[in-house]
Design a protein around this motif. Structure first.
Motif, mmCIF file in Angstrom:
data_model
loop_
_atom_site.group_PDB
_atom_site.id
_atom_site.type_symbol
_atom_site.label_atom_id
_atom_site.label_comp_id
_atom_site.label_asym_id
_atom_site.label_seq_id
_atom_site.Cartn_x
_atom_site.Cartn_y
_atom_site.Cartn_z
ATOM 1 N N TYR A 33 0.857 -1.326 0.065
ATOM 2 C CA TYR A 33 0.081 0.040 -0.014
ATOM 3 C C TYR A 33 0.931 1.241 0.101
ATOM 4 O O TYR A 33 2.095 1.434 0.557
ATOM 5 C CB TYR A 33 -0.763 0.118 1.267
ATOM 6 C CG TYR A 33 -1.611 -0.960 1.607
ATOM 7 C CD1 TYR A 33 -0.758 -2.182 2.324
ATOM 8 C CD2 TYR A 33 -2.836 -1.463 1.469
ATOM 9 C CE1 TYR A 33 -1.474 -3.325 2.579
ATOM 10 C CE2 TYR A 33 -3.626 -2.241 1.759
ATOM 11 C CZ TYR A 33 -2.803 -3.563 2.541
ATOM 12 O OH TYR A 33 -3.525 -4.476 2.604
ATOM 13 N N TYR A 35 0.296 5.238 1.539
ATOM 14 C CA TYR A 35 -0.428 6.205 2.028
ATOM 15 C C TYR A 35 0.290 7.479 2.128
ATOM 16 O O TYR A 35 1.308 7.674 2.063
ATOM 17 C CB TYR A 35 -0.699 5.841 3.619
ATOM 18 C CG TYR A 35 -1.388 4.571 3.879
ATOM 19 C CD1 TYR A 35 -1.058 3.414 3.863
ATOM 20 C CD2 TYR A 35 -2.922 4.738 4.364
ATOM 21 C CE1 TYR A 35 -1.721 2.241 4.289
ATOM 22 C CE2 TYR A 35 -3.660 3.564 4.452
ATOM 23 C CZ TYR A 35 -3.046 2.333 4.542
ATOM 24 O OH TYR A 35 -3.812 1.232 4.938
ATOM 25 N N ILE A 45 -5.225 6.579 2.450
ATOM 26 C CA ILE A 45 -4.889 5.323 1.349
ATOM 27 C C ILE A 45 -4.719 5.853 -0.078
ATOM 28 O O ILE A 45 -5.699 6.751 -0.384
ATOM 29 C CB ILE A 45 -5.459 3.956 1.408
ATOM 30 C CG1 ILE A 45 -4.725 2.900 0.453
ATOM 31 C CG2 ILE A 45 -6.814 4.090 0.925
ATOM 32 C CD1 ILE A 45 -5.130 1.603 1.042
ATOM 33 N N PHE A 90 3.903 7.119 3.351
ATOM 34 C CA PHE A 90 4.137 5.928 3.798
ATOM 35 C C PHE A 90 3.632 4.611 3.061
ATOM 36 O O PHE A 90 2.702 4.349 2.436
ATOM 37 C CB PHE A 90 3.258 5.675 5.249
ATOM 38 C CG PHE A 90 3.874 6.573 6.309
ATOM 39 C CD1 PHE A 90 3.128 7.783 6.722
ATOM 40 C CD2 PHE A 90 4.851 6.056 7.056
ATOM 41 C CE1 PHE A 90 3.667 8.327 7.613
ATOM 42 C CE2 PHE A 90 5.320 6.920 8.372
ATOM 43 C CZ PHE A 90 4.814 8.035 8.515
#
Lengths: 113, 110
Positions: A33, A35, A45, A90
């Motif tokens: 993912y 973010y 997200i 992130f």
């Protein structure tokens, strides 16, 4: 060390430039993912990949393009950087069938001047 | 739409005082909720999840479906608890998308 790592840790660049952030996980997870954490610490997200396939694509400008060369890597390329792109990005990973615990990277602080 | 609300941006307490960080959620399905913590200059990490019903570092959180809440509690705060705390909801799409609240900064003073 088993972990999620990101490079670079800090990125300072001018408006209009193109930059990339790299993410690698050695946890054997199949899902990764990206973010974005803004100046008010709000976490949202952006993208998610499962086994190199895009599965989540939030309403992110198409200047942002994620690329997953393999399931251990998820890179984020940003074209024509704007002031509003300044944030901490992130990366995270999880095992899709593993119950949802996401493991986060240390973050990349992007500053656009 | 899923939504997680953390009404307090900052919670300041003295060491030894009880702490409650509030989290309310909006979700039509059966929620799965988490608390993540971010200590200064460190990465975000999972603190606890409601399905585990565990206590980590003295913190507990109970899912209250009637009140749609998942408040984080600790009876006696420690200085090392000072951090940013995020409540998060996992949606039911199967893709493990986490929706985060805006976070609460906990400051524990000596």
């Amino acid at each position: 060390d088993t972990a999620v790592s990101q490079t670079p840790k800090y990125l300072v660049t001018q408006m209009g430039n193109d930059k990339s952030i790299k993410c690698e996980q050695n946890l054997g997870h199949d899902t990764m993912y990206w973010y974005k954490q803004d100046s008010k610490k709000f976490l949202k997200i952006m993208f998610s990949y499962n086994n190199k396939e895009l599965i989540i694509n939030e309403t992110v400008p198409n200047r942002f393009s994620p690329k997953s060369p393999d399931k251990a890597h998820l890179n984020l390329h940003i074209n024509s950087l704007e002031l509003g792109d300044s944030a901490v990005y992130f990366c995270a990973s999880s095992q899709l069938a593993g119950g949802g615990t996401q493991y986060f990277g240390p973050g990349t602080r992007l500053t656009v001047l | 739409a899923q939504r997680v609300t953390q009404p307090e941006k900052l919670l300041s307490v003295f060491k030894g005082a009880p702490v409650e960080l509030k989290c309310n959620y909006s979700y039509s399905g059966s929620p799965e909720l988490f608390w993540y913590v971010q200590y200064s200059r460190q990465r975000l990490q999972l603190l606890l999840r409601h399905i585990s019903r565990e206590s980590i570092k003295g913190f507990t959180a109970d899912l209250n479906k009637g009140e749609t809440s998942f408040h984080l509690k600790k009876p006696f705060a420690q200085e090392e608890d000072s951090a940013m705390y995020y409540c998060a909801l996992k949606d039911g799409t199967g893709f493990q998308k986490l929706v985060f609240g805006t976070g609460t900064r906990l400051l524990v003073s000596p």
